[in-house]
Structure formats: structure tokens, C-alpha cells
Motif scaffolding. Structure first.
Motif, PDB file in Angstrom:
ATOM      1  N   ALA A 117      -0.298   8.288   0.380  1.00  0.00           N
ATOM      2  CA  ALA A 117      -0.655   6.965  -0.134  1.00  0.00           C
ATOM      3  C   ALA A 117      -2.137   6.713   0.091  1.00  0.00           C
ATOM      4  O   ALA A 117      -2.708   7.136   1.096  1.00  0.00           O
ATOM      5  CB  ALA A 117       0.171   5.897   0.564  1.00  0.00           C
ATOM      6  N   LYS A 118      -2.778   6.045  -0.872  1.00  0.00           N
ATOM      7  CA  LYS A 118      -4.193   5.718  -0.754  1.00  0.00           C
ATOM      8  C   LYS A 118      -4.413   4.229  -0.522  1.00  0.00           C
ATOM      9  O   LYS A 118      -5.479   3.825  -0.106  1.00  0.00           O
ATOM     10  CB  LYS A 118      -4.924   6.127  -2.035  1.00  0.00           C
ATOM     11  N   ASN A 119      -3.457   3.407  -0.823  1.00  0.00           N
ATOM     12  CA  ASN A 119      -3.611   1.961  -0.761  1.00  0.00           C
ATOM     13  C   ASN A 119      -2.368   1.315  -0.182  1.00  0.00           C
ATOM     14  O   ASN A 119      -1.351   1.956   0.006  1.00  0.00           O
ATOM     15  CB  ASN A 119      -3.822   1.402  -2.188  1.00  0.00           C
ATOM     16  N   GLY A 120      -2.477   0.008   0.049  1.00  0.00           N
ATOM     17  CA  GLY A 120      -1.297  -0.773   0.350  1.00  0.00           C
ATOM     18  C   GLY A 120      -1.043  -1.079   1.805  1.00  0.00           C
ATOM     19  O   GLY A 120      -0.018  -1.661   2.123  1.00  0.00           O
ATOM     20  N   ARG A 121      -1.956  -0.725   2.675  1.00  0.00           N
ATOM     21  CA  ARG A 121      -1.715  -0.973   4.099  1.00  0.00           C
ATOM     22  C   ARG A 121      -2.663  -1.995   4.711  1.00  0.00           C
ATOM     23  O   ARG A 121      -2.612  -2.258   5.895  1.00  0.00           O
ATOM     24  CB  ARG A 121      -1.815   0.341   4.864  1.00  0.00           C
ATOM     25  N   GLY A 122      -3.536  -2.563   3.916  1.00  0.00           N
ATOM     26  CA  GLY A 122      -4.567  -3.461   4.435  1.00  0.00           C
ATOM     27  C   GLY A 122      -4.029  -4.669   5.171  1.00  0.00           C
ATOM     28  O   GLY A 122      -4.480  -4.992   6.274  1.00  0.00           O
ATOM     29  N   ILE A 123      -3.069  -5.356   4.581  1.00  0.00           N
ATOM     30  CA  ILE A 123      -2.524  -6.554   5.227  1.00  0.00           C
ATOM     31  C   ILE A 123      -1.805  -6.162   6.519  1.00  0.00           C
ATOM     32  O   ILE A 123      -1.915  -6.846   7.534  1.00  0.00           O
ATOM     33  CB  ILE A 123      -1.598  -7.318   4.266  1.00  0.00           C
ATOM     34  N   THR A 124      -1.111  -5.042   6.494  1.00  0.00           N
ATOM     35  CA  THR A 124      -0.429  -4.563   7.700  1.00  0.00           C
ATOM     36  C   THR A 124      -1.435  -4.254   8.803  1.00  0.00           C
ATOM     37  O   THR A 124      -1.236  -4.634   9.962  1.00  0.00           O
ATOM     38  CB  THR A 124       0.409  -3.304   7.368  1.00  0.00           C
ATOM     39  N   VAL A 125      -2.527  -3.589   8.455  1.00  0.00           N
ATOM     40  CA  VAL A 125      -3.566  -3.268   9.440  1.00  0.00           C
ATOM     41  C   VAL A 125      -4.173  -4.543  10.013  1.00  0.00           C
ATOM     42  O   VAL A 125      -4.317  -4.688  11.237  1.00  0.00           O
ATOM     43  CB  VAL A 125      -4.662  -2.364   8.812  1.00  0.00           C
ATOM     44  N   MET A 126      -4.546  -5.479   9.137  1.00  0.00           N
ATOM     45  CA  MET A 126      -5.147  -6.722   9.624  1.00  0.00           C
ATOM     46  C   MET A 126      -4.174  -7.489  10.518  1.00  0.00           C
ATOM     47  O   MET A 126      -4.550  -7.952  11.600  1.00  0.00           O
ATOM     48  CB  MET A 126      -5.599  -7.588   8.441  1.00  0.00           C
ATOM     49  N   SER A 127      -2.920  -7.599  10.085  1.00  0.00           N
ATOM     50  CA  SER A 127      -1.918  -8.341  10.859  1.00  0.00           C
ATOM     51  C   SER A 127      -1.625  -7.703  12.211  1.00  0.00           C
ATOM     52  O   SER A 127      -1.265  -8.396  13.162  1.00  0.00           O
ATOM     53  CB  SER A 127      -0.616  -8.452  10.059  1.00  0.00           C
ATOM     54  N   ALA A 128      -1.788  -6.397  12.311  1.00  0.00           N
ATOM     55  CA  ALA A 128      -1.554  -5.699  13.576  1.00  0.00           C
ATOM     56  C   ALA A 128      -2.677  -5.942  14.587  1.00  0.00           C
ATOM     57  O   ALA A 128      -2.484  -5.725  15.781  1.00  0.00           O
ATOM     58  CB  ALA A 128      -1.399  -4.201  13.328  1.00  0.00           C
ATOM     59  N   HIS A 129      -3.835  -6.406  14.105  1.00  0.00           N
ATOM     60  CA  HIS A 129      -4.994  -6.533  14.993  1.00  0.00           C
ATOM     61  C   HIS A 129      -5.378  -7.966  15.344  1.00  0.00           C
ATOM     62  O   HIS A 129      -6.093  -8.185  16.326  1.00  0.00           O
ATOM     63  CB  HIS A 129      -6.188  -5.800  14.388  1.00  0.00           C
ATOM     64  N   VAL A 130      -4.951  -8.937  14.539  1.00  0.00           N
ATOM     65  CA  VAL A 130      -5.260 -10.338  14.848  1.00  0.00           C
ATOM     66  C   VAL A 130      -3.972 -11.147  14.817  1.00  0.00           C
ATOM     67  O   VAL A 130      -2.945 -10.690  14.326  1.00  0.00           O
ATOM     68  CB  VAL A 130      -6.312 -10.931  13.868  1.00  0.00           C
ATOM     69  N   ASP A 131      -4.039 -12.366  15.333  1.00  0.00           N
ATOM     70  CA  ASP A 131      -2.835 -13.194  15.436  1.00  0.00           C
ATOM     71  C   ASP A 131      -2.370 -13.750  14.096  1.00  0.00           C
ATOM     72  O   ASP A 131      -1.165 -13.912  13.887  1.00  0.00           O
ATOM     73  CB  ASP A 131      -3.082 -14.344  16.422  1.00  0.00           C
ATOM     74  N   GLU A 132      -3.308 -14.074  13.219  1.00  0.00           N
ATOM     75  CA  GLU A 132      -2.935 -14.640  11.920  1.00  0.00           C
ATOM     76  C   GLU A 132      -3.843 -14.100  10.830  1.00  0.00           C
ATOM     77  O   GLU A 132      -5.045 -13.927  11.042  1.00  0.00           O
ATOM     78  CB  GLU A 132      -3.038 -16.165  11.940  1.00  0.00           C
ATOM     79  N   VAL A 133      -3.255 -13.862   9.663  1.00  0.00           N
ATOM     80  CA  VAL A 133      -3.993 -13.456   8.467  1.00  0.00           C
ATOM     81  C   VAL A 133      -3.545 -14.377   7.346  1.00  0.00           C
ATOM     82  O   VAL A 133      -2.349 -14.509   7.093  1.00  0.00           O
ATOM     83  CB  VAL A 133      -3.703 -11.990   8.077  1.00  0.00           C
ATOM     84  N   ALA A 134      -4.499 -15.033   6.704  1.00  0.00           N
ATOM     85  CA  ALA A 134      -4.198 -15.875   5.539  1.00  0.00           C
ATOM     86  C   ALA A 134      -5.072 -15.397   4.390  1.00  0.00           C
ATOM     87  O   ALA A 134      -6.257 -15.096   4.586  1.00  0.00           O
ATOM     88  CB  ALA A 134      -4.483 -17.341   5.851  1.00  0.00           C
ATOM     89  N   ILE A 135      -4.485 -15.318   3.205  1.00  0.00           N
ATOM     90  CA  ILE A 135      -5.220 -14.854   2.029  1.00  0.00           C
ATOM     91  C   ILE A 135      -5.081 -15.907   0.943  1.00  0.00           C
ATOM     92  O   ILE A 135      -3.960 -16.318   0.603  1.00  0.00           O
ATOM     93  CB  ILE A 135      -4.690 -13.498   1.533  1.00  0.00           C
ATOM     94  N   HIS A 136      -6.224 -16.340   0.426  1.00  0.00           N
ATOM     95  CA  HIS A 136      -6.230 -17.316  -0.664  1.00  0.00           C
ATOM     96  C   HIS A 136      -6.972 -16.708  -1.846  1.00  0.00           C
ATOM     97  O   HIS A 136      -8.121 -16.300  -1.714  1.00  0.00           O
ATOM     98  CB  HIS A 136      -6.914 -18.612  -0.243  1.00  0.00           C
ATOM     99  N   ARG A 137      -6.289 -16.649  -2.985  1.00  0.00           N
ATOM    100  CA  ARG A 137      -6.860 -16.101  -4.210  1.00  0.00           C
ATOM    101  C   ARG A 137      -6.844 -17.169  -5.287  1.00  0.00           C
ATOM    102  O   ARG A 137      -5.816 -17.818  -5.495  1.00  0.00           O
ATOM    103  CB  ARG A 137      -5.991 -14.920  -4.666  1.00  0.00           C
ATOM    104  N   ASP A 138      -7.959 -17.360  -5.971  1.00  0.00           N
ATOM    105  CA  ASP A 138      -7.987 -18.243  -7.136  1.00  0.00           C
ATOM    106  C   ASP A 138      -9.050 -17.741  -8.104  1.00  0.00           C
ATOM    107  O   ASP A 138      -9.564 -16.629  -7.936  1.00  0.00           O
ATOM    108  CB  ASP A 138      -8.199 -19.712  -6.731  1.00  0.00           C
ATOM    109  N   THR A 139      -9.386 -18.549  -9.095  1.00  0.00           N
ATOM    110  CA  THR A 139     -10.330 -18.108 -10.131  1.00  0.00           C
ATOM    111  C   THR A 139     -11.748 -17.929  -9.599  1.00  0.00           C
ATOM    112  O   THR A 139     -12.571 -17.284 -10.247  1.00  0.00           O
ATOM    113  CB  THR A 139     -10.358 -19.099 -11.309  1.00  0.00           C
ATOM    114  N   ARG A 140     -12.048 -18.481  -8.430  1.00  0.00           N
ATOM    115  CA  ARG A 140     -13.383 -18.342  -7.846  1.00  0.00           C
ATOM    116  C   ARG A 140     -13.531 -17.109  -6.976  1.00  0.00           C
ATOM    117  O   ARG A 140     -14.630 -16.769  -6.560  1.00  0.00           O
ATOM    118  CB  ARG A 140     -13.733 -19.584  -7.032  1.00  0.00           C
ATOM    119  N   GLY A 141     -12.423 -16.441  -6.645  1.00  0.00           N
ATOM    120  CA  GLY A 141     -12.484 -15.263  -5.799  1.00  0.00           C
ATOM    121  C   GLY A 141     -11.353 -15.246  -4.792  1.00  0.00           C
ATOM    122  O   GLY A 141     -10.337 -15.920  -4.952  1.00  0.00           O
ATOM    123  N   THR A 142     -11.562 -14.484  -3.735  1.00  0.00           N
ATOM    124  CA  THR A 142     -10.545 -14.323  -2.690  1.00  0.00           C
ATOM    125  C   THR A 142     -11.180 -14.544  -1.327  1.00  0.00           C
ATOM    126  O   THR A 142     -12.284 -14.083  -1.065  1.00  0.00           O
ATOM    127  CB  THR A 142      -9.943 -12.896  -2.735  1.00  0.00           C
TER     128      THR A 142
END
Length: 160
Positions: A117-142
Motif C-alpha cells: 500500500a502507498k496511501n491510506g494510513r495518514g489519519i491512523t498515524v496522526m491519531s496514534a501520536h496525538v490525543d485528537e485529530v480533527a479534519i475540516h474540508r470545504d471549498t477554501r481548502g483543508t
């Protein structure tokens, strides 16, 4: 709650510039006298968010239709890194101003010995290292918000 340390930096969505931003983040976290384990964890999570912003937010530019696309970012392809350190938490926000582009293949979490696999683990990696991960996506960006809660035993930031 007042901030002990606050910094915002914008840079081109480029891996070399992202490395410089990560080094600045590492210095800031150490200056705030955070435990080395927290410094490492926040930097790993921020690295993943920065990499994703540079990889998925902007299309490679094409100066001419008959040429291969360039992966050199344009001046408007920027990433913003915001850091807030206070007595209770460390907040890191990574913001891009592009449009989300999914991975080039559908082989995300599942890999086989002959095709990893080349992709798909980013959220898992971030969540494993910090207490909370929030992602907001809209027309202005992420924006990816990373939060690490400071323990009562951890040294408090140097407020000088």
C-alpha cells in the motif's frame, strides 16, 4: 485561557520547505520545555499532515499542455502551519488552500507482498501520536487540527 506561545507560518507546498517548518516546530516545542516524547509525537503527526497537504491539495502544474506536469509548487500553492502551546495543550493546525485530490490508486490499507500500500494510513498515524485529530474540508481548502493534551506532570512552558 491565554496562549503561552503562538506562531503562524506560511510556506510553499514543497517537501523541502515542509522539512524547514518541521524543524522550526521541533525547536518551538523544545523551547516550551515539552517532554521529548511529546515533541517527537507532535512532530510525527504534523509531518503526516504537512505531507498530505503537499501531496493531495494541489494539482501538479502544467505550464504547457504538451509537457509533463511539474511538481514544483506555484506561488499560490501554500501551506500554513499554526502552533499554539499553552499550559493545558499543544495545538497544531495545518491548512492548505487547494482542493482535495484522492490517491492515485485504490490500494489503501490493504497490501499484498508483491504490491504494498502507498496511501491510506495518514489519519491512523496522526491519531496514534496525538490525543485528537480533527479534519475540516470545504471549498477554501483543508485544515487538520492536531491536539496533544499536556499531563499534569509535564514541565510547564517557559513564559519568559
Amino acid at each position: 485561557m491565554s496562549a503561552t506561545y503562538y506562531e503562524r507560518e506560511r510556506f510553499l507546498a514543497d517537501p523541502a520547505r515542509a522539512r524547514d517548518a518541521l524543524e522550526q516546530l521541533r525547536r518551538s516545542l523544545r523551547t516550551a520545555r515539552l517532554p521529548e516524547s511529546t515533541v517527537h509525537a507532535v512532530v510525527v503527526a504534523a509531518n503526516e499532515a504537512l505531507h498530505n497537504a503537499a501531496t493531495h491539495a494541489y494539482k501538479p502544474r502544467s505550464d504547457h499542455e504538451d509537457h509533463e506536469p511539474s511538481h514544483e509548487p506555484r506561488r499560490d500553492q501554500v501551506v500554513e502551519l499554526t502552533v499554539l502551546i499553552d499550559p493545558d495543550q499543544v495545538l497544531v493546525a495545518v491548512t492548505d488552500f487547494g482542493q482535495w485530490r484522492g490517491p492515485e490508486n485504490s490500494l489503501l490499507e490493504h497490501e499484498t507482498p508483491d504490491l504494498p500500500a502507498k496511501n491510506g494510513r495518514g489519519i491512523t498515524v496522526m491519531s496514534a501520536h496525538v490525543d485528537e485529530v480533527a479534519i475540516h474540508r470545504d471549498t477554501r481548502g483543508t485544515t487538520v487540527l492536531l491536539r496533544s493534551i499536556r499531563s499534569a506532570e509535564a514541565p510547564r512552558p517557559d513564559t519568559r
